[in-house]
Design a protein around this motif. Sequence first.
Motif, PDB file in Angstrom:
ATOM      1  N   PRO A  91       0.797  -1.232   0.000  1.00  0.00           N
ATOM      2  CA  PRO A  91       0.000   0.000   0.000  1.00  0.00           C
ATOM      3  C   PRO A  91       0.828   1.280   0.000  1.00  0.00           C
ATOM      4  N   TYR A  92       2.133   1.160   0.270  1.00  0.00           N
ATOM      5  CA  TYR A  92       2.951   2.363   0.414  1.00  0.00           C
ATOM      6  C   TYR A  92       3.934   2.570  -0.738  1.00  0.00           C
ATOM      7  N   ILE A  93       3.842   1.758  -1.784  1.00  0.00           N
ATOM      8  CA  ILE A  93       4.783   1.895  -2.899  1.00  0.00           C
ATOM      9  C   ILE A  93       4.669   3.276  -3.530  1.00  0.00           C
ATOM     10  N   ASP A  94       3.457   3.663  -3.909  1.00  0.00           N
ATOM     11  CA  ASP A  94       3.271   4.974  -4.536  1.00  0.00           C
ATOM     12  C   ASP A  94       3.504   6.104  -3.541  1.00  0.00           C
ATOM     13  N   LEU A  95       3.175   5.871  -2.273  1.00  0.00           N
ATOM     14  CA  LEU A  95       3.383   6.901  -1.255  1.00  0.00           C
ATOM     15  C   LEU A  95       4.867   7.196  -1.088  1.00  0.00           C
ATOM     16  N   VAL A  96       5.689   6.153  -1.038  1.00  0.00           N
ATOM     17  CA  VAL A  96       7.136   6.348  -0.923  1.00  0.00           C
ATOM     18  C   VAL A  96       7.668   7.085  -2.152  1.00  0.00           C
ATOM     19  N   ASP A  97       7.203   6.679  -3.341  1.00  0.00           N
ATOM     20  CA  ASP A  97       7.618   7.386  -4.561  1.00  0.00           C
ATOM     21  C   ASP A  97       7.248   8.861  -4.482  1.00  0.00           C
ATOM     22  N   VAL A 111      -0.847   6.657  12.247  1.00  0.00           N
ATOM     23  CA  VAL A 111      -1.147   5.232  12.339  1.00  0.00           C
ATOM     24  C   VAL A 111      -1.921   4.845  11.087  1.00  0.00           C
ATOM     25  N   SER A 112      -1.427   3.842  10.379  1.00  0.00           N
ATOM     26  CA  SER A 112      -2.001   3.471   9.084  1.00  0.00           C
ATOM     27  C   SER A 112      -2.260   1.973   9.038  1.00  0.00           C
ATOM     28  N   GLY A 113      -3.325   1.589   8.351  1.00  0.00           N
ATOM     29  CA  GLY A 113      -3.621   0.170   8.193  1.00  0.00           C
ATOM     30  C   GLY A 113      -5.101  -0.063   7.987  1.00  0.00           C
ATOM     31  N   SER A 114      -5.460  -1.317   7.848  1.00  0.00           N
ATOM     32  CA  SER A 114      -6.869  -1.677   7.705  1.00  0.00           C
ATOM     33  C   SER A 114      -7.601  -1.411   9.009  1.00  0.00           C
ATOM     34  N   GLY A 115      -8.929  -1.489   8.959  1.00  0.00           N
ATOM     35  CA  GLY A 115      -9.709  -1.270  10.163  1.00  0.00           C
ATOM     36  C   GLY A 115      -9.354  -2.229  11.275  1.00  0.00           C
ATOM     37  N   PHE A 116      -8.987  -3.452  10.933  1.00  0.00           N
ATOM     38  CA  PHE A 116      -8.635  -4.449  11.944  1.00  0.00           C
ATOM     39  C   PHE A 116      -7.442  -4.005  12.768  1.00  0.00           C
ATOM     40  N   VAL A 175      -9.297   6.300   3.767  1.00  0.00           N
ATOM     41  CA  VAL A 175      -8.622   6.722   2.541  1.00  0.00           C
ATOM     42  C   VAL A 175      -8.662   5.630   1.477  1.00  0.00           C
ATOM     43  N   GLY A 176      -9.446   4.573   1.722  1.00  0.00           N
ATOM     44  CA  GLY A 176      -9.646   3.550   0.713  1.00  0.00           C
ATOM     45  C   GLY A 176      -8.501   2.564   0.601  1.00  0.00           C
ATOM     46  N   MET A 177      -8.725   1.561  -0.233  1.00  0.00           N
ATOM     47  CA  MET A 177      -7.708   0.561  -0.560  1.00  0.00           C
ATOM     48  C   MET A 177      -7.886   0.220  -2.027  1.00  0.00           C
ATOM     49  N   PHE A 178      -6.864   0.481  -2.827  1.00  0.00           N
ATOM     50  CA  PHE A 178      -6.987   0.335  -4.273  1.00  0.00           C
ATOM     51  C   PHE A 178      -5.863  -0.533  -4.823  1.00  0.00           C
ATOM     52  N   SER A 179      -6.193  -1.326  -5.832  1.00  0.00           N
ATOM     53  CA  SER A 179      -5.196  -2.134  -6.531  1.00  0.00           C
ATOM     54  C   SER A 179      -4.868  -1.442  -7.845  1.00  0.00           C
ATOM     55  N   PRO A 180      -3.607  -1.105  -8.067  1.00  0.00           N
ATOM     56  CA  PRO A 180      -3.259  -0.407  -9.306  1.00  0.00           C
ATOM     57  C   PRO A 180      -3.474  -1.302 -10.512  1.00  0.00           C
ATOM     58  N   PRO A 181      -4.140  -0.805 -11.575  1.00  0.00           N
ATOM     59  CA  PRO A 181      -4.345  -1.618 -12.776  1.00  0.00           C
ATOM     60  C   PRO A 181      -3.031  -1.845 -13.511  1.00  0.00           C
ATOM     61  N   GLY A 182      -2.990  -2.919 -14.275  1.00  0.00           N
ATOM     62  CA  GLY A 182      -1.808  -3.183 -15.082  1.00  0.00           C
ATOM     63  C   GLY A 182      -0.751  -4.003 -14.381  1.00  0.00           C
ATOM     64  N   HIS A 183      -0.958  -4.318 -13.102  1.00  0.00           N
ATOM     65  CA  HIS A 183      -0.010  -5.154 -12.370  1.00  0.00           C
ATOM     66  C   HIS A 183      -0.468  -6.604 -12.491  1.00  0.00           C
TER      67      HIS A 183
END
Length: 438
Positions: free
Chosen positions: A19-25, A130-135, A213-221
């Motif tokens: 989830p943090y690949i694009d955030l780090v970029d 603090v970041s992560g899923s609701g769990f 802030v949602g959870m999204f899967s980038p297309p094309g992967h």
Amino acid sequence: MARILFAWELGKGFGHLAPYIDLVDGLQKRGHQVVFAARDVGNTERIFGSKGVVILQAPCMMHNVANPYRVQYNFSHLLHNIGFAEARSIFGLVKAWRHIYKYAQADMVLFDHSPTALLAAKPYKFKRIVSGSGFLIPPASQPLPLMRYWQQYDMDRLAKEEAQLLANINRVQEGLKLPALPSVSAIYDADRHFLLSFKELDHYPDRPDGNYVGMFSPPGHGVPPVWPGNSPRKVFAYLHPFRQIGDLLGTLAKGNFSTIVYGPEIPETVKKKIDSDRLVFSNQPLDIKHVAAECNFAVTNGTFGTTAAFLLYGKPVLAMPTNLERVMVARRLVAVGAGLAVRQDKPENLPKAINTIMTSGKFAEAAKKFGSRYAGLSQQWQTEQMLDAMEDLLGVAGQGTTPRSDNTKAKTAAIMGADAEIPAPGTPPRKGRRARHK
């Protein structure tokens, strides 16, 4: 600019990294330096090693507690089982995290499933998210709310159990000459929370307030699907090994539809028992957008990311959850009306569930409704939201490549709620929102 430390203490797999690949970029493009203190430095190196990120080994518990809760009813039980049952163990980890902080000299720390790291951060002045899923981010209450909210549990007993856990935590605080915490939930106090989820799918359906802030899967992967046979009805399954996986695979193989299974951890001995020209195993991850465009529904173990991804593309899901976290996801899936759940110890219920979800249009309609609500939002949108919030906290707002606009605020309202907006630094928390414990 700023130095950002990502702390990852518990859990396994790529779900705490991807989830943090694009955030780090994005942080690096905006001139910030990134450091990781990661539980799994090998996988972290695979994803971020080529990006010039400093990677450190996170302090982790190396032994099991002597008296674990066999059935966990709230997050305090989980904390007990991962080491908070023993003040001495917590103390050692807290001291180790303090050495990490001394080395990193971070201006901000983002915590993903890192309760001991959060406890260790209490006396420091860096900003914290603090970041992560609701769990992974339980709502603030005392005692913490039930994870098995559909079952009965003695709340007086739960309060006493949590009080003992809090006593262990405060013995550590006392040993470090720090103020006692008023509650276990105070561990998770922070400047911001990024709930990588959607309100409808939150593991805790009664959360009073959440910065989703949602959870999204980038297309094309991933690779495009190549379906076996020529059936117009298609099923995709993303599965992890579990005791009854042979029953599930056998049921799918007998179905009058084409099936692709992606399960890199499924033993070859299990795969070889499946003899069908209508089911194939993929050795590579697939492009979910492409798969969703062609399949009728997906089968998962209740994994949050995959379940959310197919709902976003308007396709229903059949879940066979394998642990408590995934049971909570499956219950939210059923509540939304976009799928069904089958207990893993009841494989005899699979044929009926598969036929129902395949032939009834109501599940597809509910999934399409969910997807339509969040249409137009994407991982890029999520990344910009997180980047802007982080730079607001750091006091460098306006450095982003994509300034906020009224359209962005409208999208934010759509996902977080009509009255939601990421507050400016120093804004008093609304009732129900965590504030950093003083």
